[in-house]
Motif scaffolding. Structure first.
Motif, PDB file in Angstrom:
ATOM      1  N   PHE A 116       0.832  -1.208   0.000  1.00  0.00           N
ATOM      2  CA  PHE A 116       0.000   0.000   0.000  1.00  0.00           C
ATOM      3  C   PHE A 116       0.865   1.257   0.000  1.00  0.00           C
ATOM      4  CE2 PHE A 116      -2.761   3.306   1.635  1.00  0.00           C
ATOM      5  CZ  PHE A 116      -3.896   3.097   0.876  1.00  0.00           C
ATOM      6  N   ARG A 117       1.860   1.303   0.881  1.00  0.00           N
ATOM      7  CA  ARG A 117       2.732   2.487   0.932  1.00  0.00           C
ATOM      8  C   ARG A 117       3.623   2.586  -0.297  1.00  0.00           C
ATOM      9  NH1 ARG A 117       5.682   3.647   6.334  1.00  0.00           N
ATOM     10  NH2 ARG A 117       6.850   1.872   5.606  1.00  0.00           N
ATOM     11  N   THR A 118       3.938   1.455  -0.937  1.00  0.00           N
ATOM     12  CA  THR A 118       4.711   1.492  -2.171  1.00  0.00           C
ATOM     13  C   THR A 118       3.882   2.093  -3.297  1.00  0.00           C
ATOM     14  OG1 THR A 118       6.027  -0.427  -1.513  1.00  0.00           O
ATOM     15  CG2 THR A 118       5.978   0.099  -3.857  1.00  0.00           C
ATOM     16  N   LYS A 119       2.602   1.717  -3.388  1.00  0.00           N
ATOM     17  CA  LYS A 119       1.731   2.229  -4.449  1.00  0.00           C
ATOM     18  C   LYS A 119       1.343   3.684  -4.195  1.00  0.00           C
ATOM     19  CE  LYS A 119      -2.189   1.319  -7.362  1.00  0.00           C
ATOM     20  NZ  LYS A 119      -1.529   1.857  -8.540  1.00  0.00           N
ATOM     21  N   TYR A 120       1.148   4.037  -2.937  1.00  0.00           N
ATOM     22  CA  TYR A 120       0.707   5.391  -2.571  1.00  0.00           C
ATOM     23  C   TYR A 120       1.705   6.018  -1.590  1.00  0.00           C
ATOM     24  CZ  TYR A 120      -3.618   3.591  -4.515  1.00  0.00           C
ATOM     25  OH  TYR A 120      -4.549   3.039  -5.347  1.00  0.00           O
ATOM     26  N   PRO A 121       2.925   6.321  -2.045  1.00  0.00           N
ATOM     27  CA  PRO A 121       3.941   6.845  -1.123  1.00  0.00           C
ATOM     28  C   PRO A 121       3.583   8.197  -0.523  1.00  0.00           C
ATOM     29  CG  PRO A 121       4.693   7.013  -3.388  1.00  0.00           C
ATOM     30  CD  PRO A 121       3.401   6.234  -3.411  1.00  0.00           C
ATOM     31  N   GLU A 122       2.700   8.936  -1.174  1.00  0.00           N
ATOM     32  CA  GLU A 122       2.342  10.271  -0.681  1.00  0.00           C
ATOM     33  C   GLU A 122       1.520  10.226   0.607  1.00  0.00           C
ATOM     34  OE1 GLU A 122      -0.959   8.877  -3.334  1.00  0.00           O
ATOM     35  OE2 GLU A 122       1.205   8.865  -3.499  1.00  0.00           O
ATOM     36  N   ILE A 123       1.032   9.063   1.008  1.00  0.00           N
ATOM     37  CA  ILE A 123       0.232   9.005   2.234  1.00  0.00           C
ATOM     38  C   ILE A 123       1.075   9.068   3.498  1.00  0.00           C
ATOM     39  CG2 ILE A 123      -1.629   7.719   1.139  1.00  0.00           C
ATOM     40  CD1 ILE A 123      -0.614   5.300   2.821  1.00  0.00           C
ATOM     41  N   THR A 124       2.357   8.776   3.390  1.00  0.00           N
ATOM     42  CA  THR A 124       3.233   8.851   4.551  1.00  0.00           C
ATOM     43  C   THR A 124       3.802  10.258   4.648  1.00  0.00           C
ATOM     44  OG1 THR A 124       3.802   6.523   4.321  1.00  0.00           O
ATOM     45  CG2 THR A 124       5.253   7.868   5.678  1.00  0.00           C
ATOM     46  N   LYS A 125       3.545  10.896   5.757  1.00  0.00           N
ATOM     47  CA  LYS A 125       3.977  12.279   5.972  1.00  0.00           C
ATOM     48  C   LYS A 125       5.118  12.300   6.986  1.00  0.00           C
ATOM     49  CE  LYS A 125       0.515  13.545   3.445  1.00  0.00           C
ATOM     50  NZ  LYS A 125       0.695  13.796   2.050  1.00  0.00           N
ATOM     51  N   ASP A 126       6.043  13.231   6.801  1.00  0.00           N
ATOM     52  CA  ASP A 126       7.137  13.345   7.760  1.00  0.00           C
ATOM     53  C   ASP A 126       6.666  14.135   8.980  1.00  0.00           C
ATOM     54  OD1 ASP A 126       7.250  16.066   7.072  1.00  0.00           O
ATOM     55  OD2 ASP A 126       9.008  15.815   5.801  1.00  0.00           O
ATOM     56  N   LEU A 127       7.487  14.128   9.997  1.00  0.00           N
ATOM     57  CA  LEU A 127       7.127  14.756  11.265  1.00  0.00           C
ATOM     58  C   LEU A 127       6.844  16.249  11.105  1.00  0.00           C
ATOM     59  CD1 LEU A 127       6.644  14.343  14.237  1.00  0.00           C
ATOM     60  CD2 LEU A 127       9.083  14.626  14.626  1.00  0.00           C
ATOM     61  N   GLN A 128       7.627  16.938  10.286  1.00  0.00           N
ATOM     62  CA  GLN A 128       7.411  18.375  10.084  1.00  0.00           C
ATOM     63  C   GLN A 128       6.036  18.628   9.458  1.00  0.00           C
ATOM     64  OE1 GLN A 128       9.384  20.839  11.312  1.00  0.00           O
ATOM     65  NE2 GLN A 128       7.593  22.074  10.799  1.00  0.00           N
ATOM     66  N   TRP A 129       5.643  17.821   8.480  1.00  0.00           N
ATOM     67  CA  TRP A 129       4.328  17.979   7.855  1.00  0.00           C
ATOM     68  C   TRP A 129       3.230  17.779   8.905  1.00  0.00           C
ATOM     69  CZ3 TRP A 129      -0.312  15.638   7.336  1.00  0.00           C
ATOM     70  CH2 TRP A 129      -1.164  16.132   6.353  1.00  0.00           C
ATOM     71  N   LEU A 130       3.402  16.768   9.745  1.00  0.00           N
ATOM     72  CA  LEU A 130       2.403  16.498  10.780  1.00  0.00           C
ATOM     73  C   LEU A 130       2.314  17.662  11.768  1.00  0.00           C
ATOM     74  CD1 LEU A 130       3.096  12.728  11.451  1.00  0.00           C
ATOM     75  CD2 LEU A 130       1.107  13.704  10.301  1.00  0.00           C
ATOM     76  N   LYS A 131       3.469  18.255  12.133  1.00  0.00           N
ATOM     77  CA  LYS A 131       3.454  19.403  13.041  1.00  0.00           C
ATOM     78  C   LYS A 131       2.750  20.598  12.404  1.00  0.00           C
ATOM     79  CE  LYS A 131       7.599  18.269  15.660  1.00  0.00           C
ATOM     80  NZ  LYS A 131       8.999  18.636  15.926  1.00  0.00           N
ATOM     81  N   ASP A 132       2.988  20.810  11.108  1.00  0.00           N
ATOM     82  CA  ASP A 132       2.397  21.951  10.408  1.00  0.00           C
ATOM     83  C   ASP A 132       0.920  21.759  10.076  1.00  0.00           C
ATOM     84  OD1 ASP A 132       4.907  23.094  10.481  1.00  0.00           O
ATOM     85  OD2 ASP A 132       5.366  22.641   8.372  1.00  0.00           O
ATOM     86  N   ASN A 133       0.508  20.538   9.792  1.00  0.00           N
ATOM     87  CA  ASN A 133      -0.836  20.300   9.248  1.00  0.00           C
ATOM     88  C   ASN A 133      -1.718  19.372  10.068  1.00  0.00           C
ATOM     89  OD1 ASN A 133      -0.483  21.673   6.526  1.00  0.00           O
ATOM     90  ND2 ASN A 133       1.228  20.243   6.533  1.00  0.00           N
ATOM     91  N   GLY A 134      -1.133  18.645  10.998  1.00  0.00           N
ATOM     92  CA  GLY A 134      -1.905  17.661  11.755  1.00  0.00           C
ATOM     93  C   GLY A 134      -2.874  18.313  12.736  1.00  0.00           C
ATOM     94  N   GLN A 135      -3.946  17.609  13.019  1.00  0.00           N
ATOM     95  CA  GLN A 135      -4.938  18.076  13.991  1.00  0.00           C
ATOM     96  C   GLN A 135      -5.322  16.928  14.887  1.00  0.00           C
ATOM     97  OE1 GLN A 135      -8.290  19.755  11.994  1.00  0.00           O
ATOM     98  NE2 GLN A 135      -7.082  21.262  10.887  1.00  0.00           N
TER      99      GLN A 135
END
Length: 140
Positions: A116-135
């Motif tokens: 799944f992560r190989t086919k859709y690599p964009e679903i895994t977010k790095d920690l900085q993205w999570l800090k900026d956009n996560g809720q």
């Protein structure tokens, strides 16, 4: 409302919730989603699980026999054998063939990441993205 994960969720993976009224489960094929892979067959969660199991078996095969194949037939035969397995054996019988890497060199990372992560690599977010956009969803 609460969620129960049916499998381990790797750090950085997005968690998406499909709330429906018919309780069909995660293999509901009646989705009206705009699928980016319209020319490919719909894949259910069991297709991804089956692909991961097959990836593990193929990876184990190549780990076990790689040296012998190279010694007897040469390095080129490794890719030919892998291509045969994916395109002529799996593709004919399983819609999840599209989840397999194109080359044997990419097999290790596909096994580590999962299909799944190989086919859709964009679903895994790095920690900085999570800090900026996560809720946090505690207030729901």
């Amino acid at each position: 409302m609460y969620l129960v994960a049916k499998a381990d969720i790797p750090a950085g993976m997005e968690i998406l919730v499909n709330i429906n009224n018919d309780n069909e489960g995660d293999d509901n094929d009646d989705d009206d989603d705009d699928d980016e892979d319209k020319d490919l067959p719909h894949l259910s969660s069991s297709d991804f699980r089956n692909a991961d199991q097959s990836l593990d078996k193929i990876h184990s095969f190549f780990q076990k026999h790689r040296e012998d194949i190279v010694k007897i037939y040469g390095k080129k035969k490794i890719n030919e054998l892998y291509s045969y397995m994916i395109n002529d054996v799996i593709r004919r019988s399983d819609p999840s063939y599209q989840l397999f890497p194109k080359t044997v060199e990419d097999l290790q990372s596909a096994v580590e990441m999962g299909s799944f992560r190989t086919k859709y690599p964009e679903i895994t977010k790095d920690l900085q993205w999570l800090k900026d956009n996560g809720q946090w969803l505690d207030g729901i």
